[in-house]
Enzyme design. Structure first.
Site, PDB file in Angstrom:
ATOM      1  N   MET A 154       8.934  24.814  -0.676  1.00  0.00           N
ATOM      2  CA  MET A 154       8.215  23.788  -1.432  1.00  0.00           C
ATOM      3  C   MET A 154       9.152  22.911  -2.245  1.00  0.00           C
ATOM      4  SD  MET A 154       5.087  24.130  -4.169  1.00  0.00           S
ATOM      5  CE  MET A 154       3.947  24.782  -2.956  1.00  0.00           C
ATOM      6  N   TYR A 196      12.436  31.797   3.682  1.00  0.00           N
ATOM      7  CA  TYR A 196      11.173  32.469   3.957  1.00  0.00           C
ATOM      8  C   TYR A 196      11.048  32.901   5.417  1.00  0.00           C
ATOM      9  CZ  TYR A 196       9.187  31.142  -0.581  1.00  0.00           C
ATOM     10  OH  TYR A 196       8.931  31.010  -1.920  1.00  0.00           O
ATOM     11  N   LYS A 249       0.847  -1.199   0.000  1.00  0.00           N
ATOM     12  CA  LYS A 249       0.000   0.000   0.000  1.00  0.00           C
ATOM     13  C   LYS A 249       0.883   1.249   0.000  1.00  0.00           C
ATOM     14  CE  LYS A 249      -0.348   0.069   5.058  1.00  0.00           C
ATOM     15  NZ  LYS A 249      -1.255   0.026   6.226  1.00  0.00           N
ATOM     16  N   ARG A 290      -9.595   0.118  15.591  1.00  0.00           N
ATOM     17  CA  ARG A 290      -9.531   0.916  14.369  1.00  0.00           C
ATOM     18  C   ARG A 290     -10.574   0.412  13.385  1.00  0.00           C
ATOM     19  NH1 ARG A 290      -3.748   1.290  11.401  1.00  0.00           N
ATOM     20  NH2 ARG A 290      -4.379  -0.805  10.721  1.00  0.00           N
TER      21      ARG A 290
END
EC number: 5.1.1.1
Length: 368
Positions: A313, A264, A38, A136
């Site tokens: 990013m 930033y 997965k 779960r």
């Protein structure tokens, strides 16, 4: 291994084979092995990993969602595929692609039987999941009679396996809890199979279950993180090989004067003259902002270079003041040493999160 010229994730297929064979060596010859692929095979590449493992004669695959299973079928995977968290809207596509659903509550069971009947299926393989403590997904122990009643009313489905999931098999301080889960599972399956009249496969062990609870291997075990090189403990990690190495390169080197800022929001301000390297990898590639501001690091020529300022990013900046390096030089983000686990620990997270976050825009290179 070739030197990186851009950001790449190298996948060592021989390491994958080593991990598979190591985990298999813990099992009896009759115990089946299910490979969990997965989440893009834990961030590597589900199609390529599954094809390689299929050639190694893995018995089963598991994915989380139906579309992941369909992608494997389209890639040529013919082995059985268990879908761990299917949704009703995908049941027809699931059947059309010969995928096998985990059935985890009465609503899902009723709806799958209805759709399987409409699709004129007989004895379609399903897997019944019980909740033994993870809380779960899964039926509760007191729902056995209700499940049997629904099954007796239909010939559309047949149970291929009964399974559960261990909550803390890697934590030996929770051994009492895990043993209780295993004993609860035994009790449920004995009652269930007696009423059912035949014996499906039983499985409860994940990677740490394989390693720590051999008495609970039953008919099949499931391994995800172990295949990718992590054993959830320092002791077990020494027998496994991380299959993925994330590499990048130095795009530019800057000299930062005292008092100047980097990145930033001016999150980093230099208190001395230093040298930084800008790398073409950022939070869009899976290196989250939590690794910035001195927490995370990369390795350049065997030396640690801390990430400074905020992760961007598409870029990170690292401190290379004390490292002799040049633009174009290779950078290791994680691999065999330091591992993804080591980097993840700097941000108070786990290897699972880091390796599954590596964006699919990062080029994958497969090494044999």
């Amino acid at each position: 291994m070739p030197k990186a010229q851009e950001t790449v994730l190298e996948i060592d297929l021989k390491a994958l084979q080593h991990n598979f064979e190591h985990l298999k060596s813990k099992l009896k010859a009759s115990t089946k092995f299910l490979a969990v692929v997965k989440a893009f095979a834990y961030g590597s590449d589900a199609n390529e990993i599954a094809k390689y493992l299929q050639n190694l004669n893995v018995d089963y695959f598991a994915v989380a969602y139906t579309n992941e299973g369909i992608a494997l079928r389209e890639a040529g995977i013919t082995q059985p595929i268990l879908v761990l968290h299917p949704q009703t809207v995908n049941f027809k596509a699931l059947i059309a692609n010969c995928l096998e659903p985990s059935i985890y509550n009465s609503k899902i069971l009723k709806e799958f039987i209805t759709i399987a009947s409409e699709e004129k299926q007989t004895d379609y393989p399903i897997h019944i999941k019980f909740n033994t403590g993870l809380n779960r997904l899964g039926f509760s122990e007191d729902e056995v009679d209700n499940i049997i009643a629904k099954l007796n009313d239909s010939k559309a489905v047949k149970i291929k396996s009964i399974f559960s999931h261990l909550a803390a098999s890697e934590d030996l301080d929770e051994k009492k809890f895990t043993i209780n889960q295993i004993e609860t599972f035994k009790s449920i399956t004995e009652n269930f199979t007696t009423q059912l009249g035949y014996k499906p496969m039983l499985h409860i062990c994940n990677t740490s279950g394989i390693l720590n609870y051999p008495e609970a291997h039953f008919d099949m075990v499931r391994s995800g993180i172990g295949l990718y090189g992590f054993g959830n403990s320092e002791k077990e990690n020494q027998y496994l090989k991380p299959i993925a190495t994330l590499k990048t390169v130095i795009s530019q080197i800057h000299t930062i004067k005292k008092g100047n800022s980097v990145g930033y929001n001016r999150a980093f301000k230099s208190d001395a003259l230093l040298k930084t390297a800008t790398l073409p990898i950022g939070h869009a590639d899976g290196i989250g902002r939590q690794y910035g501001n001195g927490k995370g690091f990369v390795t350049i020529h065997g030396q640690k270079a801390p990430i400074i300022g905020n992760v961007c990013m598409d870029m990170i900046m690292v401190d290379v003041t004390n490292i002799t390096c040049n633009e174009g030089d290779e950078v290791i983000v994680f691999g065999k040493n330091p591992t993804a686990e080591h980097l993840a620990e700097t941000a108070n997270t786990i290897s699972y999160e880091l390796i599954t976050s590596i964006s699919q825009r990062v080029k994958r290179i497969f090494l044999e």
